[in-house]
Design a protein around this motif. Sequence first.
Motif, short mmCIF file in Angstrom:
data_model
loop_
_atom_site.label_atom_id
_atom_site.label_comp_id
_atom_site.label_asym_id
_atom_site.label_seq_id
_atom_site.Cartn_x
_atom_site.Cartn_y
_atom_site.Cartn_z
N THR A 26 -4.39 5.03 -4.97
CA THR A 26 -3.69 4.06 -4.11
C THR A 26 -4.51 2.79 -3.96
O THR A 26 -3.98 1.66 -4.03
CB THR A 26 -3.41 4.68 -2.73
OG1 THR A 26 -2.60 5.85 -2.90
CG2 THR A 26 -2.70 3.69 -1.82
N PHE A 30 -3.11 -0.78 -5.38
CA PHE A 30 -2.82 -1.78 -4.35
C PHE A 30 -3.70 -3.02 -4.49
O PHE A 30 -3.21 -4.15 -4.50
CB PHE A 30 -2.97 -1.15 -2.97
CG PHE A 30 -2.84 -2.12 -1.84
CD1 PHE A 30 -1.66 -2.84 -1.65
CD2 PHE A 30 -3.89 -2.34 -0.95
CE1 PHE A 30 -1.54 -3.75 -0.61
CE2 PHE A 30 -3.78 -3.25 0.09
CZ PHE A 30 -2.60 -3.95 0.26
N GLU A 49 0.83 -1.20 0.00
CA GLU A 49 0.00 0.00 0.00
C GLU A 49 0.86 1.25 0.00
O GLU A 49 0.54 2.25 -0.68
CB GLU A 49 -0.93 0.00 1.21
CG GLU A 49 -1.92 1.15 1.22
CD GLU A 49 -2.95 1.03 2.33
OE1 GLU A 49 -3.73 1.98 2.51
OE2 GLU A 49 -2.96 -0.02 3.02
N ALA A 99 2.21 1.78 -3.45
CA ALA A 99 1.15 2.28 -4.33
C ALA A 99 0.92 3.77 -4.10
O ALA A 99 0.76 4.55 -5.06
CB ALA A 99 -0.13 1.49 -4.10
#
Length: 790
Positions: free
Chosen positions: A472, A476, A436, A439
């Motif tokens: 994001t 992700f 994460e 990302a």
Amino acid sequence: MQKDEEIQITLQPTVPFGCYGVIGMVPDSNTPKCSHFIQLYYPEVTEEQCTIDETVHGPLPKINNNQAVCGAEIKGFYAYDIREDSSPSMTAVTMNITSPFFSLSDPTVYKLGLITKHGGTHKIWKGSSLDQIQLTISNGKFVPRVCYAHVDPHMWTFTQRKYDINNFAGDFILYKHDMLGIEIQMRTTKCNNNRAYCACAVAVRAGGDVFLINLCGKMRDVGMTSCKDGGTLVIQQENEYNYNVFTNIGTLVKIKILSGRYKNLLNIDVHLAPKDVGATKGLCGTFNGANKHEKYLSRAGTSLSMSAFIQEWVVRSTDTNFLDKSCDISVEAWQESGQSLYCTCNCFSKDGKICNDATAVATCSPTQYVNCSISFSKATEFCEYYYDDCDINRNGRRSASYYNPGAEMARRAHLSRLSHRFITKRESATQDNISEDMAREFCTNKIVTRMVTEREQLLNGMKLETVIEECTWDVFTGGDIGWADTHQASTFAMIEAGYKRDANFTLTNAAEFREFKINACQNNCSGHCTNKGKCECDELYFGPECAQNKSIGPVIEDITGGGFCDQRYGSECRCFFVQTEALLNSFRCRIVRYEKFLNGETAHVGTETTNGRHRNIYNGDCCFGEMRRKRSSDSNADSDVMNYVYDISISNDGQTFGPSTSVYIYDSLCLTKQTERVGNVTFKIKDNTCLISGNCQVYNAAALSNPCYKCIPGKSQIQWTYDCNSQQVSTTAIVIVVSMGTFVLFILIACTIVYLKKTKQSKRLIFASNDFTSKIYNEPAKPVFNSKTL
């Protein structure tokens, strides 16, 4: 006046005017009414005030009025009325005034005038004008706001509320005006490696006009599905992947077709207009000028949870669904639904130049864009295709490969409901390990650039931190960094709309605008973006991104009729609609024709290559010349034609054609088609019918030249059966001989008279004879119904 409201202007006549009448006349029901029309006019009209270009320059004032010419009708008096009432009073009239909306830089001060019409009353009243009224316009509650549905889709409302509907599939009402016939719908489908749902179709309706982009399932279609008004929507095509749709009140809908691994998905932005304030419903929410983060509201205006809110705005069976191809959408034109028309006060000739009149008189229209120098060509072009597809009386309909427009549109609509995989596998297995944090870092670097931060004021309330958060999540959960490109593109599209909605800012910052256009080229045009922000492709490539190779033969994904053309109702089967992934505007079509015989054999008839008609990057038309069909000999009845097969292919460079798609030409009167699992198509003669010399016959149908030869399926379905006894033959023969003798005698007399009167003229008579034998009962084929042979 505020931009989001209407006001009334009242005219109170102080001196009564009279109408011509015979002395001593007493008015009755046949007496014309005594009235005078006062027109609105705009004394300072200029061409620049009605130009809609890259920056959308200013408008002209409009009036809501249902009359053909904008203004008011004032009742006058005959002499008789004056005698009856020594103190006549003139009735006041009112006009509702409303402002248009083109951009944030619209003029804020107008001068309006009223002038009496030339005609109807005494000459002293003709051409009289009143002092001008100055109209000052303020923003009122209006502030620039946007609602969007991005990627899978992340939602952003007019009230700046963020939520996601990536767990919901279906048809949704994105925006609906509470008082006017304006609505936007979208459809979602599986995407992001089946982890979410993305928008794949959008429909924009204003009055009687509906514009649809549907890329769902196995469909790719761009065009109109209703053109009852023919002007309530203005459609600007920036390129084949980017469309700006303006409603007649100034609402802007920007539609971006995604490309690459995310092709056939859409980003949708809806930019608020002043007349939207306090009047919108749907997934975009309701904005009244101050309600930031408004609650999720139902159709009735009550508060809901987010999930209930999303379900509330699913298109119901009681709603009109605009997302499917159709020729008969139930929609009312602007004025049919009781809406007021907008009066435009400009005066331009057809070539776009201003008229020579000193003033411009207001005329009514359902759209505020009428007569402006904006190009209506795209909307007009789309409507032409719509009428070609749906108007059964339109010229050339018989050449089409179907004769039931409604059934064909229903077949096309069904394609969008089929399963289709939009997203390919991720670029590499290592992307499965994207964390994460990775990302978020990647999305931040992609979105927060100088090109964006220096123009943040043009985002119309869109928050960069929200875009980064949405990006994001997609990168992700999908394990694919390519999603970051789509979010960057959506941010650029928002800034571009900001330039378009603020003409003064654009003109003041022209250099910055040009820099942005260059850097905002979609996927950098594969390295071919010019200094004007346009793609100029190499000779071998084409398309909005210069990514399509002309030398690769296109694959026909769908063809009119689904590959079948029924000649039962007179279709000539010469024109075919084709769908593919990328179509050049100068594409070529090829057809290879075959005959299929009753004995199973196939014969090549001919090959033809012709220019195609380009509709958009996905759709076009292939029309071919009429085929001269060969007829089999009477000595080999088993070799008669059963049906025809056309192998059709298309080419973007005129040389390399893609794989062919077969179209089967048949007559459903006597043939039924059978499709095997492997795709092979065969035809069978129906019970109680015959197929004789390539023509269908029903049970007991008689040959034209001899009623004793009939279609008797129990004895033969491919030959005439002799079905007359000797007495019938004898009686028939006597009747024929007597009748023919009388007819021949009449002809001889008539010909003699004509010959004597016109000895200088000669005419050559050509007789056709038919040979029959007692063994083979092949009735000569009836001519195929063709208007050229009539």
